[in-house]
Design a protein around this motif. Structure first.
Motif, PDB file in Angstrom:
ATOM      1  N   GLY A 126      49.827 -19.253  73.986  1.00 27.67           N
ATOM      2  CA  GLY A 126      49.886 -18.118  73.085  1.00 27.67           C
ATOM      3  C   GLY A 126      48.497 -17.619  72.740  1.00 27.67           C
ATOM      4  O   GLY A 126      47.478 -18.161  73.190  1.00 27.67           O
ATOM      5  N   VAL A 127      48.444 -16.575  71.934  1.00 28.67           N
ATOM      6  CA  VAL A 127      47.181 -15.959  71.560  1.00 28.67           C
ATOM      7  C   VAL A 127      47.245 -15.553  70.100  1.00 28.67           C
ATOM      8  O   VAL A 127      48.335 -15.281  69.565  1.00 28.67           O
ATOM      9  CB  VAL A 127      46.883 -14.731  72.458  1.00 28.67           C
ATOM     10  CG1 VAL A 127      47.856 -13.586  72.167  1.00 28.67           C
ATOM     11  CG2 VAL A 127      45.437 -14.265  72.335  1.00 28.67           C
ATOM     12  N   ARG A 128      46.091 -15.507  69.437  1.00 29.34           N
ATOM     13  CA  ARG A 128      46.014 -15.077  68.040  1.00 29.34           C
ATOM     14  C   ARG A 128      44.805 -14.169  67.868  1.00 29.34           C
ATOM     15  O   ARG A 128      43.841 -14.226  68.639  1.00 29.34           O
ATOM     16  CB  ARG A 128      45.892 -16.279  67.103  1.00 29.34           C
ATOM     17  CG  ARG A 128      44.613 -17.078  67.286  1.00 29.34           C
ATOM     18  CD  ARG A 128      44.485 -18.227  66.310  1.00 29.34           C
ATOM     19  NE  ARG A 128      43.305 -19.032  66.588  1.00 29.34           N
ATOM     20  CZ  ARG A 128      42.076 -18.770  66.115  1.00 29.34           C
ATOM     21  NH1 ARG A 128      41.890 -17.698  65.343  1.00 29.34           N
ATOM     22  NH2 ARG A 128      41.054 -19.541  66.418  1.00 29.34           N
ATOM     23  N   HIS A 129      44.864 -13.336  66.845  1.00 31.10           N
ATOM     24  CA  HIS A 129      43.698 -12.534  66.488  1.00 31.10           C
ATOM     25  C   HIS A 129      42.663 -13.423  65.826  1.00 31.10           C
ATOM     26  O   HIS A 129      42.977 -14.230  64.952  1.00 31.10           O
ATOM     27  CB  HIS A 129      44.103 -11.407  65.545  1.00 31.10           C
ATOM     28  CG  HIS A 129      42.930 -10.645  64.991  1.00 31.10           C
ATOM     29  ND1 HIS A 129      42.442 -10.838  63.722  1.00 31.10           N
ATOM     30  CD2 HIS A 129      42.134  -9.696  65.555  1.00 31.10           C
ATOM     31  CE1 HIS A 129      41.415 -10.040  63.519  1.00 31.10           C
ATOM     32  NE2 HIS A 129      41.212  -9.329  64.609  1.00 31.10           N
ATOM     33  N   GLY A 130      41.401 -13.300  66.257  1.00 30.12           N
ATOM     34  CA  GLY A 130      40.345 -14.119  65.699  1.00 30.12           C
ATOM     35  C   GLY A 130      39.506 -13.411  64.668  1.00 30.12           C
ATOM     36  O   GLY A 130      39.280 -13.917  63.560  1.00 30.12           O
ATOM     37  N   ALA A 131      39.017 -12.225  64.989  1.00 32.91           N
ATOM     38  CA  ALA A 131      38.146 -11.485  64.081  1.00 32.91           C
ATOM     39  C   ALA A 131      38.023 -10.060  64.581  1.00 32.91           C
ATOM     40  O   ALA A 131      38.331  -9.760  65.740  1.00 32.91           O
ATOM     41  CB  ALA A 131      36.765 -12.136  63.998  1.00 32.91           C
ATOM     42  N   SER A 132      37.565  -9.172  63.694  1.00 34.25           N
ATOM     43  CA  SER A 132      37.279  -7.787  64.059  1.00 34.25           C
ATOM     44  C   SER A 132      36.014  -7.345  63.336  1.00 34.25           C
ATOM     45  O   SER A 132      35.874  -7.557  62.126  1.00 34.25           O
ATOM     46  CB  SER A 132      38.435  -6.860  63.673  1.00 34.25           C
ATOM     47  OG  SER A 132      39.578  -7.119  64.455  1.00 34.25           O
ATOM     48  N   PHE A 133      35.096  -6.760  64.089  1.00 31.09           N
ATOM     49  CA  PHE A 133      33.888  -6.167  63.517  1.00 31.09           C
ATOM     50  C   PHE A 133      33.688  -4.803  64.167  1.00 31.09           C
ATOM     51  O   PHE A 133      34.017  -4.604  65.342  1.00 31.09           O
ATOM     52  CB  PHE A 133      32.666  -7.049  63.769  1.00 31.09           C
ATOM     53  CG  PHE A 133      32.552  -8.210  62.818  1.00 31.09           C
ATOM     54  CD1 PHE A 133      31.671  -8.166  61.750  1.00 31.09           C
ATOM     55  CD2 PHE A 133      33.335  -9.330  62.980  1.00 31.09           C
ATOM     56  CE1 PHE A 133      31.571  -9.236  60.872  1.00 31.09           C
ATOM     57  CE2 PHE A 133      33.252 -10.406  62.110  1.00 31.09           C
ATOM     58  CZ  PHE A 133      32.367 -10.364  61.043  1.00 31.09           C
ATOM     59  N   ALA A 134      33.145  -3.883  63.381  1.00 34.09           N
ATOM     60  CA  ALA A 134      32.917  -2.522  63.868  1.00 34.09           C
ATOM     61  C   ALA A 134      31.509  -2.085  63.517  1.00 34.09           C
ATOM     62  O   ALA A 134      30.905  -2.571  62.548  1.00 34.09           O
ATOM     63  CB  ALA A 134      33.927  -1.552  63.267  1.00 34.09           C
TER      64      ALA A 134
END
Length: 552
Positions: free
Chosen positions: A529-537
């Motif tokens: 499976g996969v998961r969201h780790g982080a988001s930066f913009a």
């Protein structure tokens, strides 16, 4: 190769998924191969692929198995006539372009077509026919016209996929999305090691072919062919165009213009011969455009996506000087005569960034450009200190294989960006099997004061061993204090994650460029499976900031 001048256009469906293999049932007619019985297994055993989208063109790729003994790298097998078709629809009712090519042993029976005369910003479907068999159907898309203003672009971003280290679940999860325009592969598409030679917590999940470290043209062809049989990679290639550059493992670890750390001429022969063999196999087996041949291949190139973005793909192996050694050799880091890009590529890069008529200047960059030093030092007040200790003026680099080993080139590039007031530059990077989000300061010791030259997003490895795996420690134990220490010394580094495998998704709009990191649960599990780790913009005109998880 012949390309039809007749191009038909039809309705443009922005996000249509490939409909299995139904369209492949239509056959364009049997083509004969003289002097050789056809293969008893599938003719198109290595799938299909596309790459390097232009507004009016796309590269199409496949490999034809003309007979069972004409295996990749064998050098045998008669020529095969191959027909290719590019259609406006998955049922191939409306053919936009078509032609014929010949697969020969000289190119390892690979076929690469540069189809032109296409309509900008639309999806196409393509297939090949040879020996009475039709390939799986691929889906691809052209880039927007230069004058177009797309609302957004989304790219899957990947690097460092070691066959032995695990299964390519990152490719499977990217293929499951319906919102991507292309895949940007930042290098280490494959690994050159022999079986069991690349350590980590997982050991060898599946064995490399051939069993020894690859050195010859035959070796590289066999290894490329093996990677093209991975079902998740095959599926992703068939769904989206790839935009690729090489790093070191496509040839040999820590390679430079005159050799590599793991190349012994006394044992493995001439480096130039090995480098030419690796480049030839790469160009045969990858859907990329390139100029030249042998050791004079140019793969740095630029792709434009309307007025929203331009992507400059770099080659940071072919022209670089040798990496400096620890100890007294550290002072070579600051030598202005040393280069990681070579002069011609640096001139091309800076000129392109300065003149780009787009909002976002994206750079496909195989090794990290953000300064990572311990500690970062401010040159004006530390010259005596650095001179006495014999360390580089900016601090001791953690990894001199990165741009930290070539500080003069980095300063030349950063100063060209800031002095010419080039905004919205984003470097996309792989190589170090970890995830990073950093601003790019001219002077890291003074950050956040002073100018920045842009931002950098580093994506994790698809499978290749991370720091935690190399240390064989429990997940999220030893790595966490290391991550905190890195950020405490290097304030421009806003996000550091050293353990997880996965991929990034770059989401670009006029207002910002955002990287979303996704992490796999277990690369040793083919159904992971996969998961969201982080988001930066990075907002247009601004600096990196955290963002909430994307809504998918």
């Amino acid at each position: 190769m012949v390309v039809s001048d007749a191009v038909q256009t039809g309705p443009f469906a922005r996000r249509t998924l490939l409909k299995g293999g139904a369209a492949a049932a239509a056959t364009a007619g049997a083509l004969l191969t003289p002097g050789r019985a056809r293969a008893s297994g599938p003719v198109f055993r290595h799938g299909v692929a596309s790459g390097d989208p232009l507004p009016n063109g796309i590269v199409l790729w496949t490999r034809v198995t003309v007979s069972d003994d004409a295996a990749p790298g064998s050098g045998v097998g008669a020529p095969a006539a191959v027909r290719w078709e590019l259609a406006d629809d998955p049922g191939f009712a409306s053919i936009a372009a078509s032609g014929t090519a010949t697969a020969t042993a000289d190119s390892d029976h690979t076929v690469k077509i540069d189809a032109t005369g296409l309509t900008p910003g639309r999806e196409y479907w393509y297939r090949f026919t040879a020996l009475g068999e039709t390939s799986p159907v691929g889906r691809t898309r052209t880039a927007p016209a230069h004058s177009d203003t797309p609302d957004r672009l989304r790219f899957g971003v990947v690097s460092c996929a070691n066959w032995e280290a695990g299964w390519f679940g990152a490719y499977r999860h990217l293929a499951a999305r319906s919102d991507l325009d292309a895949i940007i592969h930042l290098g280490d598409y494959l690994y050159e090691y022999g079986r069991g030679e690349y350590g980590g917590r997982n050991g060898a999940v599946r064995p490399h072919d051939p069993a020894h470290e690859i050195v010859t043209l035959t070796d590289y062809r066999i290894r490329h062919a093996q990677y093209k049989t991975d079902p998740d990679l095959t599926a992703l290639h068939a769904l989206l165009p790839f935009i690729c550059t090489w790093d070191d493992h496509e040839s040999a670890d820590n390679s430079w213009s005159g050799g590599a750390n793991h190349h012994d001429p006394a044992v493995q022969g001439s480096w130039q011969d090995r480098r030419a063999a690796s480049a030839r196999a790469y160009l045969e087996w990858m859907p990329v455009r390139a100029n030249g041949s042998g050791t004079n291949v140019q793969i740095y190139r630029r792709l434009r996506f309307g007025t929203l973005a331009e992507l400059s793909m770099l080659d940071l192996r072919s022209y670089r000087d040798r990496q400096p050694s620890p100890g007294p050799g550290w002072r070579e880091v600051d030598n202005p005569a040393r280069t990681i890009t070579g002069k011609a590529q640096m001139d091309w890069l800076t000129a392109g960034l300065v003149s780009a008529p787009v909002r976002w200047k994206l750079v496909g960059n195989s090794v990290m450009i953000a300064p990572l030093v311990f500690p970062p030092l401010e040159p004006a007040t530390t010259a005596a200190f650095t001179s006495a200790l014999g360390v580089p003026q900016s601090g001791v680099p953690a990894n001199a294989d990165q741009w930290d080993g070539y500080t003069a080139d980095r300063q030349r590039l950063f100063r060209a960006i800031t002095e010419q007031q080039v905004g919205d530059v984003v470097f996309l990077t792989g190589d170090i099997h970890s995830s990073w989000a950093s601003d790019l300061p001219i002077d890291a010791a003074n950050y956040p004061a002073g100018p920045t030259a842009g931002a950098e997003f580093v994506v994790p490895s698809v499978t290749s061993s991370s720091i935690g795996e190399v240390l064989k420690t429990a997940p999220r134990t030893v790595a966490v204090p290391i991550e905190d220490s890195i950020k405490s010394f290097n304030h421009h580094m806003r996000y550091v994650e050293l353990e997880s495998h996965g991929y990034g998704v770059l989401d670009v709009t006029e207002e910002r460029s955002q990287m979303d990191w996704f992490y796999l649960a277990d690369v040793t599990d083919p159904a992971t499976g996969v998961r969201h780790g982080a988001s930066f913009a990075v907002p247009s005109g601004g600096r990196i900031e955290p963002r909430p998880a994307p809504v998918l």
